[in-house]
Design a protein around this motif. Sequence first.
Motif, PDB file in Angstrom:
ATOM      1  N   LEU A  63     -35.900   1.453  23.440  1.00 41.24           N
ATOM      2  CA  LEU A  63     -36.459   2.722  22.977  1.00 41.24           C
ATOM      3  C   LEU A  63     -35.498   3.895  23.177  1.00 41.24           C
ATOM      4  N   GLN A  64     -34.359   3.639  23.783  1.00 40.21           N
ATOM      5  CA  GLN A  64     -33.439   4.719  24.153  1.00 40.21           C
ATOM      6  C   GLN A  64     -32.914   5.506  22.956  1.00 40.21           C
ATOM      7  N   ASN A  65     -32.648   4.851  21.836  1.00 34.64           N
ATOM      8  CA  ASN A  65     -32.039   5.534  20.693  1.00 34.64           C
ATOM      9  C   ASN A  65     -33.061   6.058  19.691  1.00 34.64           C
ATOM     10  N   LEU A  66     -34.332   5.943  20.026  1.00 36.22           N
ATOM     11  CA  LEU A  66     -35.366   6.385  19.088  1.00 36.22           C
ATOM     12  C   LEU A  66     -35.551   7.893  19.147  1.00 36.22           C
ATOM     13  N   PRO A  67     -35.772   8.508  17.990  1.00 31.40           N
ATOM     14  CA  PRO A  67     -36.123   9.936  18.003  1.00 31.40           C
ATOM     15  C   PRO A  67     -37.514  10.136  18.602  1.00 31.40           C
ATOM     16  N   GLU A  68     -37.771  11.346  19.055  1.00 34.47           N
ATOM     17  CA  GLU A  68     -39.049  11.633  19.726  1.00 34.47           C
ATOM     18  C   GLU A  68     -40.255  11.396  18.834  1.00 34.47           C
ATOM     19  N   TYR A 123     -32.116  -1.192  18.174  1.00 27.16           N
ATOM     20  CA  TYR A 123     -31.314  -0.770  19.326  1.00 27.16           C
ATOM     21  C   TYR A 123     -29.885  -1.291  19.217  1.00 27.16           C
ATOM     22  N   HIS A 124     -29.741  -2.581  18.921  1.00 24.80           N
ATOM     23  CA  HIS A 124     -28.401  -3.156  18.833  1.00 24.80           C
ATOM     24  C   HIS A 124     -27.627  -2.578  17.661  1.00 24.80           C
ATOM     25  N   LEU A 125     -28.293  -2.370  16.542  1.00 26.02           N
ATOM     26  CA  LEU A 125     -27.622  -1.813  15.370  1.00 26.02           C
ATOM     27  C   LEU A 125     -27.197  -0.373  15.605  1.00 26.02           C
TER      28      LEU A 125
END
Length: 183
Positions: A63-68, A123-125
């Motif tokens: 979830l780290q790279n997800l926008p809010e 996430y990996h992409l």
Amino acid sequence: MSILIGIGIVTTVTTFYLGKKGWQAFHKAVGIKPGVLVYQDYDAPLSLSKLSWQQLSLNKRHLQNLPERQLYQLQRIDERVNHYQAYQKSLKAQHKTPAITEEQFVLNKMLHTRLPEMLASHYHLTNISANNRNDEKKIEANELLQSVLNNIEQRLDKLLAQMDTQQLQELRVMKNYINSHDS
């Protein structure tokens, strides 16, 4: 004169004491604790460490790279799934075996298998595209994930609407049954 002052003091202290006890009893009756104010700022950025899931099993690293907005959408989805699961548990408590439709089966598969897989792929992409500076892949990955989240949310809304309609229909049937036996 001193008796009047004494009565005034006793009356004032008694009024404050009973007022405080009444205020506390009121708060207890409505289920809140006096003096405890918990404010949640919905405009504040979400912290991954504070995110908790009621029904979904999601890897916080994914979830780290997800926008809010997507994190908030995942929380809304989780709340709706929790509402639906509570409904299913209430049916089981009434000794009713709920029939699982194809829509429910597909949604369950999407929520518990495909969504975590897509989040992992996203996430990996996005980590790869962040290293290679390939913004087109990152944009497409975000669009694809957003499309899936929207699809899941629409399916949940439809399922919850069906659930409400079914409950309303059961109430109508019971009302008609009771009215027919009034004579």
